[in-house]
Design a protein around this motif. Structure first.
Motif, PDB file in Angstrom:
ATOM      1  N   ILE A 112      -6.329   0.217  -2.057  1.00 38.98           N
ATOM      2  CA  ILE A 112      -5.687  -0.068  -0.772  1.00 38.98           C
ATOM      3  C   ILE A 112      -6.527   0.404   0.400  1.00 38.98           C
ATOM      4  O   ILE A 112      -6.088   0.325   1.555  1.00 38.98           O
ATOM      5  CB  ILE A 112      -4.292   0.581  -0.700  1.00 38.98           C
ATOM      6  CG1 ILE A 112      -4.392   2.100  -0.852  1.00 38.98           C
ATOM      7  CG2 ILE A 112      -3.378   0.002  -1.766  1.00 38.98           C
ATOM      8  CD1 ILE A 112      -3.070   2.819  -0.637  1.00 38.98           C
ATOM      9  N   ARG A 172      -5.063   3.342   7.621  1.00 40.58           N
ATOM     10  CA  ARG A 172      -4.888   1.890   7.615  1.00 40.58           C
ATOM     11  C   ARG A 172      -5.813   1.196   8.620  1.00 40.58           C
ATOM     12  O   ARG A 172      -6.293   0.092   8.387  1.00 40.58           O
ATOM     13  CB  ARG A 172      -3.445   1.535   7.956  1.00 40.58           C
ATOM     14  CG  ARG A 172      -2.476   1.615   6.791  1.00 40.58           C
ATOM     15  CD  ARG A 172      -1.068   1.320   7.253  1.00 40.58           C
ATOM     16  NE  ARG A 172      -0.223   0.822   6.169  1.00 40.58           N
ATOM     17  CZ  ARG A 172       1.065   0.537   6.324  1.00 40.58           C
ATOM     18  NH1 ARG A 172       1.646   0.698   7.509  1.00 40.58           N
ATOM     19  NH2 ARG A 172       1.780   0.089   5.304  1.00 40.58           N
ATOM     20  N   ASP A 229       0.825  -1.204   0.000  1.00 40.89           N
ATOM     21  CA  ASP A 229       0.000   0.000   0.000  1.00 40.89           C
ATOM     22  C   ASP A 229       0.862   1.257   0.000  1.00 40.89           C
ATOM     23  O   ASP A 229       0.614   2.208  -0.759  1.00 40.89           O
ATOM     24  CB  ASP A 229      -0.971   0.006   1.187  1.00 40.89           C
ATOM     25  CG  ASP A 229      -0.280  -0.128   2.537  1.00 40.89           C
ATOM     26  OD1 ASP A 229       0.910  -0.492   2.576  1.00 40.89           O
ATOM     27  OD2 ASP A 229      -0.958   0.133   3.559  1.00 40.89           O
TER      28      ASP A 229
END
Length: 231
Positions: free
Chosen positions: A226, A175, A73
């Motif tokens: 991602i 994330r 990513d």
């Protein structure tokens, strides 16, 4: 000294001081984007603008952890930044407006040599490397990461410094799913002027010729691959 001569000297001095102030506060370091438009990492201060009387870049998450992240990513994000900021020369990119180039390719120089080049060539843009670091930002990141002046300005070091910027833009929260894709992208656009924000334009569009060098659709399509939201 005759009064008239003294007045003329003082007028010349005041003019020089004003010119230096303009160079120091209004200059924007730019680089050519993939479509020939202007892009820049950390545009300078703009009167009345978001960063007026403030550092060129104010981290969104200033206490973000330091470290090389790695992972597919991050590699994808780094490649996007290069596409927007330094497509042709990558890690060896130097702002095209720099009249006096570094004595050798940036990746062959030490951090100290990069700063020596900057100090020896005042009055010109100095954005350098894959992520088009400007001096103020480079100094801050080197200090924050503990990179030594004797270390080379290598791809690995450049990635390490850029990772701090990504953390400051909210990579960890992105994330973890605590920061949505659009907000993270908008934060990145505040750092790299070649990236568009959600309006489809550079965060600094129209400032000293800055324009996004890729479309929002392109930016979003890659980031969607991602995004935890699409997982």
């Amino acid at each position: 000294m005759p009064l008239v001569l003294f007045v003329l000297i003082m007028m010349q001095f005041a003019t020089a001081v004003r010119a230096e102030a303009v160079r120091g506060s209004l200059f924007v370091s730019t680089s050519a984007g993939s479509n020939g438009t202007m892009a820049a990492l950390f545009v300078g201060r703009s009167p009345g603008g978001m960063f007026a009387e403030r550092p060129a870049h104010v981290p969104v998450y200033a206490d973000a952890a330091i470290g090389v992240f790695g992972g597919s990513d991050v590699e994808l994000i780094r490649a996007l930044i290069q596409e927007a900021e330094s497509r042709i020369d990558g890690y060896d990119a130097v702002q095209f407006g720099a009249r006096v180039k570094p004595p050798q390719r940036p990746t062959r120089m030490t951090i100290a040599e990069v700063f020596d080049w900057i100090a020896a060539t005042p009055g010109q843009p100095h954005a350098i490397g894959r992520y088009q670091f400007i001096p103020q930002t480079l100094h801050r990141l080197v200090a924050k990461t503990g990179v030594k002046p004797t270390q080379r300005f290598s791809p690995k070091i450049q990635d390490k410094l850029a990772d701090v910027l990504l953390a400051e833009a909210g990579l960890h929260k992105f994330r973890a799913g605590a920061l949505d894709r659009q907000d993270f992208m908008n934060n990145m656009a505040k750092i790299w002027a070649g990236l568009p924000n959600s309006t489809g334009k550079s965060h600094y569009d129209g400032y000293a010729g800055n324009k996004a060098s890729m479309s929002w659709a392109r930016f979003d399509a890659v980031m969607a691959k991602i995004s935890p939201e699409s997982g």
